[in-house]
Structure formats: structure tokens, C-alpha cells
Design a protein around this motif. Structure first.
Motif, PDB file in Angstrom:
ATOM      1  N   GLY A   1       0.835  -1.195   0.000  1.00 45.12           N
ATOM      2  CA  GLY A   1       0.000   0.000   0.000  1.00 45.12           C
ATOM      3  C   GLY A   1       0.872   1.247   0.000  1.00 45.12           C
ATOM      4  N   ASP A   2       0.260   2.394  -0.186  1.00 40.07           N
ATOM      5  CA  ASP A   2       1.024   3.641  -0.171  1.00 40.07           C
ATOM      6  C   ASP A   2       1.565   3.898   1.228  1.00 40.07           C
ATOM      7  OD1 ASP A   2       2.032   5.962  -1.457  1.00 40.07           O
ATOM      8  OD2 ASP A   2       0.466   7.158  -0.491  1.00 40.07           O
ATOM      9  N   ARG A   3       2.743   4.502   1.290  1.00 41.14           N
ATOM     10  CA  ARG A   3       3.385   4.797   2.577  1.00 41.14           C
ATOM     11  C   ARG A   3       3.847   6.243   2.585  1.00 41.14           C
ATOM     12  NH1 ARG A   3       8.794   1.880   5.215  1.00 41.14           N
ATOM     13  NH2 ARG A   3       9.140   3.455   6.825  1.00 41.14           N
ATOM     14  N   GLY A   4       3.441   6.983   3.593  1.00 43.22           N
ATOM     15  CA  GLY A   4       3.875   8.363   3.717  1.00 43.22           C
ATOM     16  C   GLY A   4       5.086   8.492   4.610  1.00 43.22           C
ATOM     17  N   HIS A   5       5.918   9.495   4.346  1.00 44.58           N
ATOM     18  CA  HIS A   5       7.036   9.793   5.238  1.00 44.58           C
ATOM     19  C   HIS A   5       7.305  11.292   5.209  1.00 44.58           C
ATOM     20  CE1 HIS A   5      10.705  10.022   2.352  1.00 44.58           C
ATOM     21  NE2 HIS A   5       9.624  10.241   1.665  1.00 44.58           N
ATOM     22  N   LYS A   6       7.998  11.731   6.230  1.00 46.30           N
ATOM     23  CA  LYS A   6       8.244  13.151   6.371  1.00 46.30           C
ATOM     24  C   LYS A   6       9.344  13.602   5.427  1.00 46.30           C
ATOM     25  CE  LYS A   6       9.210  16.680   9.854  1.00 46.30           C
ATOM     26  NZ  LYS A   6       9.532  16.930  11.284  1.00 46.30           N
ATOM     27  N   GLN A   7       9.066  14.627   4.683  1.00 42.52           N
ATOM     28  CA  GLN A   7      10.056  15.213   3.768  1.00 42.52           C
ATOM     29  C   GLN A   7       9.963  16.731   3.918  1.00 42.52           C
ATOM     30  OE1 GLN A   7       9.782  15.136  -0.778  1.00 42.52           O
ATOM     31  NE2 GLN A   7      11.291  13.521  -0.377  1.00 42.52           N
ATOM     32  N   GLY A   8      11.018  17.305   4.534  1.00 43.75           N
ATOM     33  CA  GLY A   8      10.933  18.719   4.854  1.00 43.75           C
ATOM     34  C   GLY A   8       9.894  18.922   5.938  1.00 43.75           C
ATOM     35  N   GLY A   9       8.932  19.782   5.678  1.00 44.36           N
ATOM     36  CA  GLY A   9       7.915  20.069   6.675  1.00 44.36           C
ATOM     37  C   GLY A   9       6.584  19.411   6.403  1.00 44.36           C
ATOM     38  N   GLN A  10       6.548  18.447   5.467  1.00 38.99           N
ATOM     39  CA  GLN A  10       5.270  17.822   5.150  1.00 38.99           C
ATOM     40  C   GLN A  10       5.432  16.326   4.929  1.00 38.99           C
ATOM     41  OE1 GLN A  10       3.729  19.351   1.464  1.00 38.99           O
ATOM     42  NE2 GLN A  10       5.674  19.089   0.370  1.00 38.99           N
ATOM     43  N   VAL A  11       4.310  15.639   4.910  1.00 37.30           N
ATOM     44  CA  VAL A  11       4.300  14.205   4.632  1.00 37.30           C
ATOM     45  C   VAL A  11       3.950  13.990   3.166  1.00 37.30           C
ATOM     46  CG1 VAL A  11       3.209  11.993   5.148  1.00 37.30           C
ATOM     47  CG2 VAL A  11       3.670  13.614   6.977  1.00 37.30           C
ATOM     48  N   VAL A  12       4.766  13.192   2.498  1.00 38.61           N
ATOM     49  CA  VAL A  12       4.533  12.853   1.094  1.00 38.61           C
ATOM     50  C   VAL A  12       4.656  11.347   0.944  1.00 38.61           C
ATOM     51  CG1 VAL A  12       5.406  15.070   0.246  1.00 38.61           C
ATOM     52  CG2 VAL A  12       6.975  13.124   0.495  1.00 38.61           C
ATOM     53  N   SER A  13       4.180  10.838  -0.170  1.00 44.19           N
ATOM     54  CA  SER A  13       4.337   9.419  -0.445  1.00 44.19           C
ATOM     55  C   SER A  13       5.807   9.090  -0.674  1.00 44.19           C
ATOM     56  CB  SER A  13       3.528   9.019  -1.681  1.00 44.19           C
ATOM     57  OG  SER A  13       2.148   9.059  -1.423  1.00 44.19           O
ATOM     58  N   MET A  14       6.255   7.973  -0.140  1.00 48.86           N
ATOM     59  CA  MET A  14       7.630   7.552  -0.328  1.00 48.86           C
ATOM     60  C   MET A  14       7.865   7.264  -1.810  1.00 48.86           C
ATOM     61  SD  MET A  14       9.660   4.687   1.929  1.00 48.86           S
ATOM     62  CE  MET A  14       9.409   5.646   3.446  1.00 48.86           C
ATOM     63  N   SER A  15       8.868   7.903  -2.380  1.00 46.01           N
ATOM     64  CA  SER A  15       9.092   7.823  -3.826  1.00 46.01           C
ATOM     65  C   SER A  15       9.517   6.435  -4.281  1.00 46.01           C
ATOM     66  CB  SER A  15      10.162   8.842  -4.249  1.00 46.01           C
ATOM     67  OG  SER A  15      11.399   8.559  -3.605  1.00 46.01           O
ATOM     68  N   THR A  16       9.997   5.593  -3.357  1.00 46.91           N
ATOM     69  CA  THR A  16      10.464   4.258  -3.725  1.00 46.91           C
ATOM     70  C   THR A  16       9.355   3.215  -3.714  1.00 46.91           C
ATOM     71  OG1 THR A  16      11.113   3.931  -1.420  1.00 46.91           O
ATOM     72  CG2 THR A  16      12.821   4.681  -2.947  1.00 46.91           C
ATOM     73  N   CYS A  17       8.134   3.616  -3.385  1.00 52.59           N
ATOM     74  CA  CYS A  17       7.022   2.662  -3.364  1.00 52.59           C
ATOM     75  C   CYS A  17       6.871   1.952  -4.706  1.00 52.59           C
ATOM     76  CB  CYS A  17       5.717   3.374  -3.016  1.00 52.59           C
ATOM     77  SG  CYS A  17       5.524   3.824  -1.278  1.00 52.59           S
ATOM     78  N   GLN A  18       6.950   2.729  -5.780  1.00 60.23           N
ATOM     79  CA  GLN A  18       6.703   2.152  -7.090  1.00 60.23           C
ATOM     80  C   GLN A  18       7.782   1.156  -7.486  1.00 60.23           C
ATOM     81  OE1 GLN A  18       3.672   3.020  -7.981  1.00 60.23           O
ATOM     82  NE2 GLN A  18       3.768   1.435  -9.551  1.00 60.23           N
TER      83      GLN A  18
END
Length: 473
Positions: free
Chosen positions: A388-405
Motif C-alpha cells: 500500500g502507499d506509505r507516507g514519510h516526512k520530507q521537509g515540513g510535510q508528509v509525502v508518499s515515499m518515492s520508492t514505493c513504485q
């Protein structure tokens, strides 16, 4: 003066409370308790904070640390395997990891992500359809093995409810002999005493490496009790209770007692063979009592005589690669009373990181896992679920982990090379940014990874819709 003393007392109490809270927050609870308790920050919970601060890491499977030394990363973009016969059909020796276009998207119909069928002759879905249609006259068994994503029967309890509503069946299916935190699971009430867990990543031998990934050893006098629940539906009662055991050194008896007092007592011999204790009685609860010392309980099954059983087999932190070395002999004996028509593998999140972009080594290990499962359960269709999609902290916000795909591409390649079904979980969830959106809707926990019970129910609806549409293709 009295007012000043009172104010000073209040300040001292507040400062003491803050100090205690801070101390509790810095204790490494996860490391000290083997991740039974998670690390937490009480001060952070009390203070306003950007949601980004709550993105956390998952527990990493210790088997992964050995992976690089056991087998070097694949230098070529392909997974090479020997020809393997699966249900009478031969798979090609090699399927390239990059054989699909890098922009390949999961197939859809009416905006529903379909299940991809890479089985020989594309027969997997039709075999599954035939099995489900036969559920009126026999028991159809499905296993979902995975990690903490399905812990507590999350997602699987709602899949079970839907399938039993469609095809019949009752009962929760497989249960471990004991659970230290049984209250987290809503689909069954469980209690007992006298058991010690053994799990697949810590086993020194392959004696009892089974699909569930764990077993329990009980001493003389050990007990286990299981009681049905009214929600989800179809779980308040069941028709038969099976207990699979091995008693390598001691003899004794096991007694199963139903809610109305009906009992089944069986003598257990000192033997390395699998022995099955069975109680054929419609019941709302069952109690297991043992006089066997060092009894190995491989599994308890609470099922209907016909219809669908869905077994949830979760192991927190498991990456799936520990299942490469299953005990085919023990499993062959277990299959005599508990075989499978479909085995769903939900793994990968514990092998994912923001830094790693190449998962070919993990794909090779999971290819071995799938091959082992196919060899042990030749009658089963195997399905891989992508992460499933996984979020992680990048800078000051949470984004989807780019390595998921990248992980999903590796998982899809495993399905292709082993001849499995594959379902793109992340695409069905909504793709990039799904974890953030699902968290906003209250469906994913504060770690931006794990489904809560509400999210599990929502995701089960998506899966069942995809399954039904895929079976109709």
C-alpha cells in the motif's frame, strides 16, 4: 501567603507531571519490549503539531539484514529461475524485471483496479471462481499471510464477512493457540494460559516452519478458549473445530468442549507426526484443555462445514522471506485436514525504505518464498498483493515515499516469474498521495502506513469489488 503556597504547589505538580511525561516519552519502549510496545511522545500528543511529525518508521524484518550476505544483489534486470511445474503447466525460465514498460499501470475496468493473472494459461482466476462456486457443498479455504498491515484481522475480517455473505460459511478460521494482546482483535474473543510462542524468524531449525509463521508450545495444563462475536457477521458460531498438534516427546490427552458441554477427547501419542483433534458440533465457543507437556499446537481452526473460510496469519515486522524454508513434510500432513484454494501474500512494507531504489535482491528472495509455498500447496492459487502507499516526512510535510513504485515493480515481477495473481494495492488505494488522503479521512493511522479498523473495512470493499469484477472477466 496561603495563595502563594497554593500556587507554588500547583506549579510543582505541573512541573512534576511534565517531567514524568518527558521521561516516559524518551524511554525506548520498542527496543526494550521487542516492539510489543511502540515508542511514543506524550508531549508531542499534547502540543499542536504539523501532521508531518507523526510519520514514523516500521519495524524491519531481521531476516533482511542477512539477505545481502546470503545472496548478492542481482546485477542484471532479470530474475532467473529454473523451469517449475505448477499444476501441470510450465513457466518460462526467466522473466525480465524491466519486461514491462516503466509506465505500466495496473489494468482497470470502470475505474476498478483489476487482479492481474500471470498464472499458466491465465487459469488462476477461473480456478478460483470454480472453487468459490463449489462452496455450497464443501469448505473453501483462503489464507492471507502478511505483516502488521493485517494484524488484528484488520482488512481480512471484512473480506471474510463479504465472502461468507456471498458464498456461505461461518467462523473465523485459523487461530493461534494464544495471543498476548487478544483484545485488539474484534473478530474473536480469545483467552488461555500456559503457552510460549515460536516464530519463523527466530526458529533454529525448520521443524515447524509453517504457513502461519508461528506455532505455540504448551505445558501440561495449558488451556485456550475461543468465543464468537456478532460483528463482523457470521462469526458468532461455527460448525467444527480442528486443532493440529505435534507431540514429539510426551503423550496425554486433549479435550475440546463446546458451549453446550459437548466434548471430544483424544489421546495424543508421543510422535513427530501431525495429529488432529476434531469436534463436530455447532457452537458459539470452544475450550481446549491439554494434559500433554511440551505440546506443539500448529493451529486451531473454527469453520463451517461448507462455505468459505478466511485465515488471517499476521506476523508483525515480517517481510515474507522467512517463508523460503517451509517444512514441506509437516505441511503435507497439515493439508490432509486444512488445505488451501487461495493463498494471498501481503508483504513488502518491512523491506521498503526511502533510500533503496533497487529491490531485485528482495524480489529474488520472495521468488523463493512463492516457489516454496507453491510446492507445499500445489492445489492453491497464489496471489501477491503489492504494498500500500506509505507516507514519510520530507521537509515540513508528509509525502508518499518515492520508492514505493520500485517495490511494486519488483513484486509484480515476482508474480510474473512464479505464475501468480497480482493485485496492485497502492493503485487501488488511490496511487501517489493515497496514504495522506486516507489519513485525512481517518482510515490510516498516524504513521501514514497502517490501516485502522475503519480503513480495513473500506479497503476490503475495494478488494471485494475488484475480485468480483476480475472473476467476471
Amino acid at each position: 501567603m496561603k495563595g502563594n503556597n497554593r500556587n507554588s504547589g500547583v506549579i510543582i505538580i505541573i512541573l512534576t507531571a511534565v517531567a514524568i511525561t518527558a521521561a516516559l516519552s524518551i524511554v525506548p519502549w520498542g527496543r526494550l519490549t521487542g516492539n510489543i510496545l511502540k515508542d511514543f511522545n506524550l508531549l508531542g500528543d499534547l502540543m499542536p503539531s504539523n501532521a508531518a511529525e507523526y510519520a514514523t518508521n516500521v519495524e524491519i524484518d531481521p531476516e533482511l539484514a542477512k539477505l545481502e550476505t546470503e545472496q548478492p544483489a542481482i546485477e542484471t534486470p532479470s530474475i532467473n529461475t529454473a523451469n517449475t511445474n505448477i499444476s501441470g503447466s510450465t513457466m518460462p525460465a526467466s522473466v525480465a524485471l524491466d519486461s514491462l514498460d516503466e509506465n505500466f499501470e495496473a489494468p482497470r475496468r470502470d475505474e476498478v483496479v483489476l487482479i492481474e493473472d500471470y498464472t499458466p494459461d491465465h487459469s488462476g482466476l477461473s480456478r478460483l471462481k470454480n472453487a468459490l462456486y463449489a462452496a455450497q457443498s464443501c469448505n473453501v479455504r483462503i489464507a492471507v499471510i502478511g505483516d502488521s498491515y493485517i494484524e488484528g484481522d484488520i482488512f481480512t475480517q471484512n473480506v471474510r464477512e463479504s465472502l461468507q455473505s456471498q458464498y456461505g460459511g461461518c467462523g473465523v478460521g485459523y487461530m493461534p493457540a494464544y495471543c498476548e494482546f487478544a483484545g485488539f482483535r474484534r473478530s474473536v474473543r480469545q483467552s488461555g494460559s500456559g503457552w510460549h510462542e515460536r516464530e519463523i524468524r527466530k526458529m533454529r531449525s525448520h521443524d515447524y516452519r509453517i504457513l502461519a509463521g508461528k506455532y505455540f508450545v504448551g505445558y501440561n495444563g495449558a488451556t485456550a478458549r475461543f468465543e464468537g462475536t456478532k460483528s463482523p457477521t457470521h462469526l458468532d458460531s461455527w460448525d467444527r473445530t480442528l486443532v493440529q498438534v505435534v507431540s514429539p516427546a510426551h503423550s496425554g490427552t486433549i479435550t475440546l468442549t463446546a458451549a453446550d458441554g459437548t466434548t471430544a477427547t483424544q489421546s495424543i501419542e508421543a510422535s513427530g507426526a501431525v495429529q488432529t483433534v476434531r469436534l463436530d458440533a455447532h457452537t458459539t465457543s470452544v475450550k481446549l484443555s491439554s494434559t500433554v507437556d511440551s505440546l506443539v499446537v500448529l493451529g486451531v481452526y473454527l469453520d463451517g462445514a461448507t462455505g468459505v473460510s478466511v485465515d488471517c496469519m499476521s506476523l508483525r515486522g515480517n517481510s515474507g522471506i522467512g517463508h523460503r524454508n517451509l517444512n514441506a513434510d509437516i505441511i503435507g500432513q497439515m493439508r490432509q485436514t486444512a488445505d488451501y484454494d487461495l493463498i494471498i501474500l501481503e508483504f513488502g512494507i518491512n523491506a521498503l525504505s526511502a533510500e533503496q531504489k533497487n529491490y531485485s535482491s528482495y524480489a529474488k528472495a520472495m521468488t523463493q518464498t512463492v516457489r516454496a509455498i507453491q510446492g507445499c500447496y500445489p492445489n492453491a492459487v497464489v496471489m501477491l498483493m503489492g504494498i500500500g502507499d506509505r507516507g514519510h516526512k520530507q521537509g515540513g510535510q508528509v509525502v508518499s515515499m518515492s520508492t514505493c513504485q520500485a517495490m511494486i515493480a519488483a513484486q509484480r515481477s515476482v508474480a510474473r516469474v512464479t505464475g501468480c495473481l497480482f493485485w496492485d494495492t497502492r493503485a487501488a488505494q488511490g496511487g501517489n498521495g493515497a496514504a495522506i488522503e486516507w489519513h485525512r479521512r481517518g482510515l490510516v493511522n498516524a504513521d501514514y502506513i497502517h490501516l485502522n479498523h475503519k480503513g480495513g473495512a473500506e479497503f476490503a470493499k475495494i478488494f471485494i469489488k475488484s475480485l468480483n469484477l476480475s472473476l467476471s472477466e
